[in-house]
Design an enzyme around this catalytic site. Structure first.
Site: not given
Ligand SMILES: [Zn+2]
Ligand SMILES: [Zn+2]
Lengths: 443, 556
Positions: A108, A147, A149
């Protein structure tokens, strides 16, 4: 049999807080599991010791604002450094593949960094990828992010880079952090199609995941012909994950790994500390090492009903059609400070959930038919009244784009407090504070 | 005046010393009879002339008994019964022995996921009862270091249903690693009878000489334990540990150095960091068996003063075996010792014969002084090269040790100023060459030839207590002793855990005859166990050690 490298760095003395999902306990049971199984004793396995990344390697890929001293990077630099240790081992052909089982995670964390988002400060894979390109001349790399996300940070870093194919399969951003990763996001003006997002309905399970891999992701990867495949191996698709609801099993992860055949896998998220991590990490590891992972069985059984069969097949077919129908639409801008050429403009706002503030960013990309194009990012942290500028001259930049990068750096070092120039082509990093070039690595 | 006796059984020679107040009173070497370790030890004792009047405080031996028995496959077979549960397939790892498998699954916190199947146990007991001699039975379950329930219940069941059986449980050495724990339990049980007989006879022999001193055995980790308390398998590879400790007893306490001990056919290499011998992060490997026996980080190279030198396609080669003693002291084959003698780097052996030995490696018409000299230099060079590579490997291994915490990585290798401590038979002649090759100052250990025996005699008892406490389940375990018990303290303990472990360590130490004055505490790790934003307990990991070391220094 594969010669598989492993670095296990659980950072037992680092956490974001006692109640935080990303805490010391996260890899405790994985350690129990892998040590007890004796996987380090498999003849084809080599355990490496963690390394510490160089700040230069960080700044080649990410702009750390307003300066390095504002961040406590120790744990992050080790997670990156450990990924680099495996990368180097791979390049020296000591191993055929490897798994950096490290925390903290990184996907991220984007092109500009003001703090920690989604538990990430430095992007382990992105820094690794650019080291492999700068140091070993690797040209084309595919990242498959499994993942749950969307890896918005990795996408952000490579959005304008035609030589890095970023593929993310994740739970739909409308239902989960970070709220990005839609199929329309397909890459910047010089790298259209180098991003592939597959947002999934919650609950698709092993079947849907493997179907998407087989029918969409792997053919796309093959068409791209990468020199190397990196897997951002997040473990939060598991059926016990508290933050997501994807219903994948440990053996499903084993199959995913077998299908992707990554050269390197780097651990990302996964917060089902007890139910998922020890099992998934084992399954991935065994799959990498070419061992039978069918004996890896969770002590809990999946309970949610899966969305399987025709539902997922027709969902993915529709999604693929939508994806193919998307056409680029660029907003061009002329600004007095922009050097010659056509400049595509966009804006974005990035929320730092761990620290609770926002970054606003204006981006200008030099449209170019010869290279990835120079990128200008004017980034602001409004809550602190801070502003900083990143100029990136890409790998294999053409002379015009390189010149544009120098011109931008010269312009902004006069007007802005903080300017970072990444010249990826010449593997140089320059940092200006108040118009004076400083050595960002010195004390 | 109280004296210490140290005996190190080596591959070629057995060293013996008697030390009083840090002064070597008697020392010597006798040839080792590998087929009769017991009598070798007794001869060494006799050589030291222990008289009844002599006040011997302690006898410490480092023995190759168990090492040899394992490597020569002279141990009885053990029936290995496994509860492998789920996870990696057993067939993924190379098992050097047969095993049988029972049902039952534990998870990583020791919770029973699938219970054991008692009907299988019945079949097993019936099979055992049919055998005329009850086999030695080792029982090991995956995650038994977290919960020994399957092992203990099966053992109790078998003792009841198949009386006369001898069992050993994996949880008795409670480190993680099912594979190594299984093989270690196997070897330990297999070596028990052999070792007990040896221990008994050694004790009798010592007593027959009017000596009542306690007898201790050196372990691979450089510590000593009483003859009656040591696990037989822990005595493997105590020779290299003796070399390291021997050097420790003859150097300054705070220094960092590489120990190079050159024997007849093997050279042992170890590492001392600021006075503490480096412990290996992996357990010792013996033959095809990977074990969880704690050992010093050492490398053994099969090269020594007596290694045979031969010609292979016209090139001088060093063999990894010995054809008797060096030519210059009456042997039949040229050796490095002959080369060193010829170059006048040592004065050990006959110069004339050393020249003859080197001549054997050259065609008759080429035996000029310069050719002989060159040949000798090649031999010494090859030996030094082999040793240097092993030193480099060990240093590399130390640098690439795993680390699991941020501070460990950040402070991984604070600068050590290394030098080389050289000991053993061929040592004096190699000093300069090794210094040149390694670019490290190289010094000779003073009592080089009996350094190992000195190490044995002065070794400190060592022990570790590694605590794993799960306050959610109120269970604690001690890795090294395999003890598992109930925790009655708080769910979120702090200091009291350290006191708890310290008390336990001190109590157990008395039973082992260990002084705990210098108990060293490792940093304790506390892992919060959170459920729905509430701390429901903690997992605490921590350790206390009596580290390896020596009880004093040798005075010259
Ligand atoms: Zn995630
Ligand atoms: Zn260009």
């Amino acid at each position: 049999m594969n010669k598989t490298g492993i670095i296990f760095f659980p950072a037992f003395d680092w956490s974001l807080g006692e109640f935080h999902p990303e805490r010391e306990e996260r890899l405790l049971y994985t350690q129990e599991q892998i040590f007890e199984e004796g996987i380090m004793d498999l003849p084809q396995v080599k355990q490496y010791s963690p390394g510490v990344a160089d700040l230069f390697d960080v700044l080649r890929t990410q702009a750390i604002f307003p300066d390095l001293q504002q961040h406590n990077l120790d744990a992050h630099l080790i997670a990156v450094g450990s990924s680099l240790v495996l990368g180097n081992a791979l390049m020296k052909k000591e191993i055929t593949n490897g798994f950096a089982l490290v925390r903290p995670p990184g996907h991220h964390s984007g092109a500009t960094v003001w703090g920690n988002r989604g538990f990430c400060t430095l992007n382990n894979e992105a820094i690794l990828i650019n080291v492999l390109r700068a140091k070993y001349g690797i040209k084309k790399i595919a990242v498959i992010d499994t993942d749950v996300h969307h890896g918005d940070g990795t996408q952000d870093i490579f959005y304008h880079d035609p030589n890095v194919f970023y593929i993310s399969i994740h739970q739909d951003g409308r239902t989960i952090f970070p709220g990005t990763g839609f199929t329309e996001e397909k890459g910047g003006p010089n790298a259209w199609g180098s991003v592939l997002n597959i947002p999934l309905l919650p609950g698709v399970g092993d079947e849907g995941f493997l179907y998407a891999l087989e029918n969409w992701i792997m053919p796309a990867v093959e068409a791209f012909k990468p020199d190397l495949i990196i897997n951002s191996a997040g473990q939060d698709n598991h059926f016990t994950d508290p933050l997501a609801s994807m219903n994948v099993t440990a053996r499903g992860y084993g199959k995913i790994t077998e299908m992707i055949k990554p050269d390197l896998a780097v651990l990302e998220g996964g917060y089902a500390i007890e139910g998922a991590l020890p099992y998934i990490n084992m399954a991935i590891f065994l799959a990498l090492a070419g061992e039978d992972y069918s004996g890896v069985v969770e002590s809990q059984k999946p309970q949610n009903t899966e969305i399987g069969g025709d539902t997922i097949r027709s969902f993915l077919t529709d999604l693929k059609r939508t994806n193919e129908a998307v056409r680029p639409s660029w907003a061009f801008r002329k600004e007095p400070f922009l050097p010659t050429g056509d400049w595509v403009y966009s804006e974005k706002s990035i929320y730092y959930d761990t620290d609770g503030f926002k970054e606003n960013r204006r981006e200008y990309i030099r449209k170019c038919r010869h290279c990835g194009g120079t990128v200008l990012m004017i980034s602001q942290k409004p809550s602190a009244f801070q502003k900083a500028v990143l100029v990136r001259i890409p790998f294999e930049a053409c002379p015009d784009c390189e010149q544009a990068g120098y011109d931008l750096a010269e312009t902004f070092q006069k007007s802005e407090k903080t300017v970072l120039l990444q010249n990826q082509r010449r593997d140089q990093v320059h940092f200006w504070t108040d118009g004076r070039e400083v050595n960002p690595f010195g004390g | 005046m109280a004296s210490l006796i140290g005996i190190d059984v080596g591959g070629t020679f057995t060293d013996a010393v008697m030390i009083t107040n840090g002064v070597i009173e008697r020392k010597g070497k006798i040839p080792t009879n590998q087929d009769d370790i017991l009598n070798t030890l007794i001869s060494a004792l006799d050589y030291l002339q222990i008289s009844e009047a002599k006040n011997i405080e302690m006898i410490t031996v480092s023995t190759t008994l168990v090492t040899n028995a394992i490597l020569q496959k002279r141990l009885p077979e053990v029936k290995l019964i496994l509860f492998p549960g789920t996870g990696m397939k057993l067939s993924s790892l190379p098992w050097p022995v047969d095993y049988s498998v029972l049902t039952g699954v534990l998870d990583y916190r020791g919770r029973v996921v699938v219970p054991a199947d008692q009907s299988e146990w019945q079949t097993l007991a019936e099979k055992l009862n049919k055998q005329s001699i009850k086999p030695l039975t080792a029982i090991v379950s995956k995650f038994s270091h977290r919960n020994n329930v399957f092992e203990e219940q099966l053992a109790a069941y078998l003792h009841r249903e198949a009386p006369g059986i001898i069992t050993a449980l994996g949880s008795q050495s409670g480190q993680a690693n099912f594979y190594r724990r299984s093989l270690t339990t196997y070897l330990n049980l297999a070596a028990t009878e052999l070792f007990q007989n040896f221990a008994y006879q050694l004790k009798m022999a010592v007593e027959a000489r009017g000596c009542r001193a306690p007898i201790r055995v050196l372990k691979a980790d450089g510590g000593v334990l009483p003859l009656a308390k040591i696990r037989p398998v822990e005595s493997i590879y105590s020779g290299p540990a003796a070399s390291v400790l021997g050097t420790l007893a003859q150097s300054n306490p705070e220094e960092s150095y590489v120990v190079v001990d050159i024997g007849g056919t093997t050279t042992d290499i170890g590492l001392v960091l600021s006075g503490s011998p480096l412990i290996s992060t992996h357990g010792a490997q013996i033959g095809p068996f990977l074990t969880n026996v704690r050992s010093l980080a050492v490398r053994s190279v099969s090269i020594g003063g007596d290694s045979a030198v031969c010609l292979e396609q016209g090139e001088v080669m060093l063999a990894d075996y010995r054809l008797g003693p060096a030519y210059c002291i009456g042997g039949i084959s040229p050796t490095p010792t002959d080369a060193l003698r010829y170059l006048n780097l040592t004065d050990y052996g006959d110069l004339q014969r050393a020249e003859e030995a080197l001549g054997l490696l050259l065609p008759e018409n080429q035996r000029t002084a310069s050719a002989l000299r060159r040949t000798a230099q090649i031999i010494v060079g090859k030996m030094v090269e082999k040793i240097a590579r092993a030193i480099e490997q060990l240093l590399e291994e130390w640098k690439t040790e795993p680390a699991y915490k941020v501070w460990e990585v950040i402070h991984h290798h604070d600068d050590f100023k290394f030098y080389i401590q050289l000991s053993g038979g061929g040592a004096p002649g190699l000093e300069a060459a090794l210094e040149n090759r390694m670019r490290l100052r190289t010094v000779l250990t003073e009592f080089s030839e009996v350094s190992n025996a000195i190490g044995a005699s002065m070794a400190k008892p060592t022990f570790s207590w590694t605590l794993h406490l799960d306050t959610k389940f109120s269970i604690y375990r001690i890795e090294e002793t395999g003890e598992q018990g109930i925790w009655t303290g708080p769910k979120k303990p702090h200091r009291e855990v350290e006191d708890f472990l310290k008390e336990l360590a001190q109590k157990q130490a008395v039973g082992f005859g260990i002084e705990t004055d210098d108990l060293e505490k490792e940093i304790f790790d506390y892992f919060p166990l959170v459920e729905n934003y509430h701390t429901v307990g903690q997992i605490v990991k921590g350790a206390m050690h009596v580290p390896p070391g020596v009880i004093g220094r040798i005075r010259s």
